[in-house]
Design an enzyme around this catalytic site. Structure first.
Site, PDB file in Angstrom:
ATOM      1  N   ARG A  26       0.826  -1.218   0.000  1.00  7.66           N
ATOM      2  CA  ARG A  26       0.000   0.000   0.000  1.00  7.66           C
ATOM      3  C   ARG A  26       0.858   1.264   0.000  1.00  7.66           C
ATOM      4  NH1 ARG A  26      -3.375   2.363   4.590  1.00  7.66           N
ATOM      5  NH2 ARG A  26      -5.055   3.510   3.570  1.00  7.66           N
TER       6      ARG A  26
ATOM      7  N   HIS B 172       0.269   4.563  -2.450  1.00  6.02           N
ATOM      8  CA  HIS B 172       0.034   5.913  -1.939  1.00  6.02           C
ATOM      9  C   HIS B 172       1.170   6.857  -2.308  1.00  6.02           C
ATOM     10  CE1 HIS B 172      -3.499   5.415   0.984  1.00  6.02           C
ATOM     11  NE2 HIS B 172      -3.451   4.350   0.216  1.00  6.02           N
TER      12      HIS B 172
ATOM     13  N   ASN C  78      -4.005   8.949   4.790  1.00  5.70           N
ATOM     14  CA  ASN C  78      -2.798   8.316   5.323  1.00  5.70           C
ATOM     15  C   ASN C  78      -2.686   8.331   6.843  1.00  5.70           C
ATOM     16  OD1 ASN C  78      -1.980   7.937   2.652  1.00  5.70           O
ATOM     17  ND2 ASN C  78      -0.779   9.817   2.602  1.00  5.70           N
TER      18      ASN C  78
ATOM     19  N   HIS D 160      -6.337  -5.767  -2.848  1.00  6.49           N
ATOM     20  CA  HIS D 160      -7.181  -5.916  -1.659  1.00  6.49           C
ATOM     21  C   HIS D 160      -7.465  -7.377  -1.323  1.00  6.49           C
ATOM     22  CE1 HIS D 160      -8.945  -1.555  -1.687  1.00  6.49           C
ATOM     23  NE2 HIS D 160      -7.666  -1.612  -1.368  1.00  6.49           N
TER      24      HIS D 160
END
Length: 336
Positions: free
Chosen positions: A66, A70, A98, A197
């Protein structure tokens, strides 16, 4: 006069050759064996320490994956997400998507510490993120791929960009498509990268709306056995009130520890955890996305192949190379 001009051109060519041999071409492409000569053990150092971190905390695999998402969605894949707040620069870590959510920074810090000891000012923080994401996927049973390297690190962060460009867990399909398009990624990339996911967990705060929203997952089939409502009752019992906002639930209830294609099977059954998961089928009025979800649900190898292709594509978003940016000594701060 003509001789002097030739000497000047020869001098410039020699100077260019010397510069590029040390620094690489300005804005050049990423390479497979970028650290083969300058830091041959770089990949091994990253892999070993990611493995140790994931053994200690299995959830760390999803967290490191992740981190690269990001990072790349804000300014590009330049490790801007790792920068701490300093003077008048506000860290991306404090942005809404975040804060109290991103993790794994200490793992990256330790890997960077080891690499600085082995090869000072050689391996960028952004390349560490790319290798750590790949190794995390592989350690959880997912595909392995050759990471292209040669990124350099940003000199700035973008708090505003993190709030603007990182997709929210309650995003509509249209907004997801726009988010990805802004990064040069298409619908195919959206579907494949959403498969990340299949590992990891989300806080109740992230899927609260999923529990109370109208039951709209029945676009393509009738819920004869009340599977959707039963699933939501389970979630509702876990997230009873705001005191449980930070309680965690697996993004993939069936095989939460493995990187596989069960995420797509869950979507077909209306059991995606986040609203932004379920809209891939519930808001796909043309049926194009639904068909691809179905293909991934029945063919894990196809999903793996497309996921790798999209990860490589994402990892190339607005990268800094050559003499752009810098190689940070500490991933949390720009060099003095």
């Amino acid at each position: 006069m003509e001789i002097n001009q030739k000497k000047l051109w020869l001098s410039l060519i020699v100077l260019y050759a010397i510069t590029t041999s040390v620094l690489g071409d300005f804005g050049g492409p990423l390479l497979k064996d970028f650290y083969k000569e300058s830091c041959p053990l770089a990949g091994e150092i990253v892999r070993h320490n990611v493995e140790v971190a994931v053994l200690k905390d299995p959830r760390m695999a999803a967290s490191l994956l992740r981190l690269q998402f990001h990072d790349c969605f804000v300014l590009g894949c330049d490790a801007s997400v790792l920068l701490d707040t300093h003077e008048d620069m506000l860290s991306e870590k404090q942005a809404t998507p975040n804060v109290n959510s991103l993790r794994g920074f200490e793992v990256i810090d330790y890997i960077k510490y080891l690499l600085e000891d082995a090869c000072p000012l050689t391996v960028s923080c952004s390349d560490i993120l790319a290798m750590a994401a790949r190794d995390s996927v592989f350690l959880r049973g997912g595909p392995w791929w050759e990471v292209l390297l040669g990124r350099r690190d940003s000199l700035k962060a973008s708090f505003a960009g993190a709030n603007q460009f990182i997709p929210a867990p309650n995003s509509s399909l249209d907004s997801l498509i726009i988010n990805f398009k802004q990064q040069g990624l298409d619908i195919q990339d959206l579907i494949a990268l959403s498969g990340a996911h299949t590992i990891g967990k989300a806080r109740c705060l992230s899927f609260k709306q999923r529990i109370v929203q109208p039951n709209i997952e029945q676009t393509f089939y009738v819920d004869e056995f009340k599977r959707h409502s039963t699933f939501r009752r389970v979630l509702r019992s876990q997230c009873k009130d705001s005191s449980r906002d930070n309680e965690l639930s697996p993004l993939d209830l069936k095989t939460p520890a493995y990187f596989d294609n069960h995420y797509y099977i869950n979507l077909l059954e209306g059991k995606g955890l986040l609203i932004s998961d379920n809209v891939l089928v519930s808001e796909d009025h043309e049926g194009e996305i639904f068909r691809k979800v179905w293909e991934y649900a029945v063919d894990q190898n196809l999903f793996f192949a497309d996921f790798v292709e999209s990860m490589l594509k994402m990892g190339n978003i607005n990268v800094l190379t050559g003499i752009e940016g810098e190689i940070r000594e500490n991933c949390r701060f720009v060099n003095v």
